[in-house]
Write a protein that holds these residues in place. Structure first.
Motif, short mmCIF file in Angstrom:
data_model
loop_
_atom_site.label_atom_id
_atom_site.label_comp_id
_atom_site.label_asym_id
_atom_site.label_seq_id
_atom_site.Cartn_x
_atom_site.Cartn_y
_atom_site.Cartn_z
N LEU A 141 33.56 40.75 41.08
CA LEU A 141 34.71 41.64 40.93
C LEU A 141 35.26 42.03 42.29
CD1 LEU A 141 33.49 43.97 38.03
CD2 LEU A 141 35.23 42.17 37.90
N GLY A 142 34.38 42.17 43.28
CA GLY A 142 34.83 42.50 44.62
C GLY A 142 35.77 41.45 45.17
N LEU A 143 35.39 40.17 45.02
CA LEU A 143 36.24 39.09 45.52
C LEU A 143 37.57 39.06 44.78
CD1 LEU A 143 33.76 36.09 46.00
CD2 LEU A 143 35.04 37.29 47.79
N LYS A 144 37.52 39.27 43.48
CA LYS A 144 38.73 39.14 42.68
C LYS A 144 39.70 40.30 42.90
CE LYS A 144 37.02 35.39 41.19
NZ LYS A 144 37.46 34.15 41.88
N TYR A 145 39.17 41.52 42.97
CA TYR A 145 40.04 42.69 43.04
C TYR A 145 40.28 43.19 44.46
CZ TYR A 145 40.17 43.24 37.97
OH TYR A 145 40.39 43.05 36.63
N LEU A 146 39.31 42.96 45.36
CA LEU A 146 39.43 43.48 46.71
C LEU A 146 39.75 42.40 47.74
CD1 LEU A 146 36.40 45.95 46.66
CD2 LEU A 146 38.82 46.47 46.23
N GLY A 149 38.80 38.85 52.41
CA GLY A 149 38.72 39.52 53.70
C GLY A 149 37.86 40.77 53.65
N PHE A 150 38.10 41.61 52.64
CA PHE A 150 37.33 42.85 52.52
C PHE A 150 35.86 42.55 52.28
CE2 PHE A 150 35.34 46.18 50.01
CZ PHE A 150 35.58 47.31 50.78
N MET A 151 35.55 41.59 51.38
CA MET A 151 34.15 41.31 51.04
C MET A 151 33.41 40.67 52.21
SD MET A 151 33.75 42.71 48.18
CE MET A 151 32.07 42.15 47.86
N LYS A 152 34.10 39.86 53.01
CA LYS A 152 33.45 39.30 54.19
C LYS A 152 33.09 40.39 55.19
CE LYS A 152 35.54 34.70 54.01
NZ LYS A 152 36.48 33.75 54.65
N TRP A 153 33.92 41.44 55.26
CA TRP A 153 33.62 42.58 56.13
C TRP A 153 32.53 43.46 55.53
CZ3 TRP A 153 34.44 47.74 54.72
CH2 TRP A 153 34.17 48.68 55.73
N VAL A 260 34.80 42.30 30.90
CA VAL A 260 36.15 42.71 30.49
C VAL A 260 37.09 42.74 31.69
CG1 VAL A 260 37.54 44.61 29.55
CG2 VAL A 260 35.34 44.02 28.50
N LEU A 261 36.61 43.23 32.82
CA LEU A 261 37.43 43.27 34.03
C LEU A 261 37.74 41.85 34.53
CD1 LEU A 261 35.84 46.29 35.94
CD2 LEU A 261 38.09 46.19 34.85
N PHE A 262 36.77 40.96 34.42
CA PHE A 262 37.03 39.55 34.77
C PHE A 262 38.10 38.97 33.85
CE2 PHE A 262 32.69 39.38 36.82
CZ PHE A 262 33.13 38.98 38.07
N GLN A 263 38.02 39.28 32.55
CA GLN A 263 39.01 38.78 31.60
C GLN A 263 40.41 39.24 31.99
OE1 GLN A 263 36.74 39.97 27.83
NE2 GLN A 263 38.08 38.34 27.10
N LEU A 264 40.53 40.50 32.29
CA LEU A 264 41.85 41.04 32.65
C LEU A 264 42.38 40.38 33.92
CD1 LEU A 264 41.22 44.84 31.92
CD2 LEU A 264 42.52 43.22 30.53
#
Length: 306
Positions: A141-146, A149-153, A260-264
């Protein structure tokens, strides 16, 4: 000196010429003295399967035919059934790959020197020798929504830079075109989940390996070419199959609210491109429906009489 045994497993599906070239590259480059090749024909057209018959003349090569298409996971698990039951390593290699050096010796030697290694992979290249990334990040979810760049940091250890490497590197998962794995670990995690007909098998297997405390490595000294896309032609049904496997993976490894969040996310990602082609809106509705496993291509396969 004792050399552990390696069982190299290839799948063929209507691409016999690719399989023949792949086997040739294995035999030309492999200096490891104790290896076998198992080629599983995954219910190709019979005329394509017959083109593989010359392989029967090669020492330490087993050719078997499934009369139903078992998919990637099932086909490879069939290959395991015909491999030496006491083998030390499995090397699952796509048939649209060509080894560029002694990949088996390099990877087996690395595994022997690193008992914590669960799966190792070689460096992948395009046919023109342009670098391809041989590892990936787990879908989150971090990669998809954030964003990447953010997740690498935020979690750099889980998101190593996608670039060329000269030394072995710990990675989240190895791309499924080349998976070199210790047989004892493979058995401990029950191998591939055959519910996956196509796609996402490597992420699922990697998650299971991490769960038993194993580390996955890219070993860039080992090199191969991947003629990606030649063994499976892209179309709407194939893209849909990817999402069926992806959401099976999500349901296995994530909570219901996360699913559910992945589905959306995926429904919106595809739905907003409805004006480009009607398949985007079709796929968005399919995702909102939950990508039901009952609509997998697995359940449309016919049994061949030959």
């Amino acid at each position: 000196m004792h050399h552990p045994s390696i069982s190299i497993i290839l799948l063929n599906y209507n691409t016999s010429q690719l399989t023949l070239h792949c086997v040739e590259s294995i035999r030309n480059h492999t200096q490891w003295p104790n290896y076998e090749i198992v080629v599983v024909d995954n219910n190709s057209r019979y005329e394509d399967y017959l083109k593989l018959e010359p392989l029967r003349d090669i020492p330490n090569l087993t050719l078997v035919r499934s009369r139903i298409n078992l998919g990637f996971s099932g086909g490879n698990m069939m290959g395991v059934q015909y491999a030496d039951p006491e083998t030390d390593y499995y090397y699952f290699l796509n048939n649209d790959c060509l080894l560029l050096n002694d990949v088996c010796t390099i990877l087996a030697t690395f595994m022997e020197q690193h008992p914590n290694a669960g799966i190792v992979g070689a460096q992948m290249f395009k046919p023109n020798r342009e670098l391809r990334y041989s590892f990936g990040y787990f879908p989150s979810l971090g990669l998809k929504y954030l964003g990447h760049g953010f997740m690498k940091w935020y979690r750099p250890e889980q998101h190593p830079a996608l670039k060329a490497y000269q030394e072995p590197l710990e990675v989240p998962f190895i791309m499924g075109s080349t998976l070199f794995i210790r047989a004892t670990d493979f058995r401990e995690v029950s191998g591939f989940d055959i519910t996956h007909f196509l796609y996402v098998e490597e992420e699922d297997l990697a998650r299971k390996m991490h769960a038993i405390g194993k580390v996955l490595y890219l070993v860039p000294e080992a090199e191969y070419i991947h003629l990606e896309g030649q063994s499976t032609a892209p179309c709407y049904e194939i893209i849909r199959e990817y999402h069926i496997s992806l959401f099976h993976y999500f349901r296995k490894h994530h909570s219901y609210p996360a699913v559910v969040l992945f589905q959306l996310f995926y429904a919106f990602k595809n739905g907003k491109k409805f004006y480009k082609h009607r398949n985007f809106s079709r796929l968005a509705f399919f995702i909102l429906k939950g990508c039901p496993m009952g609509e997998s291509l697995r359940y449309r396969q016919k049994i061949s009489i030959q």
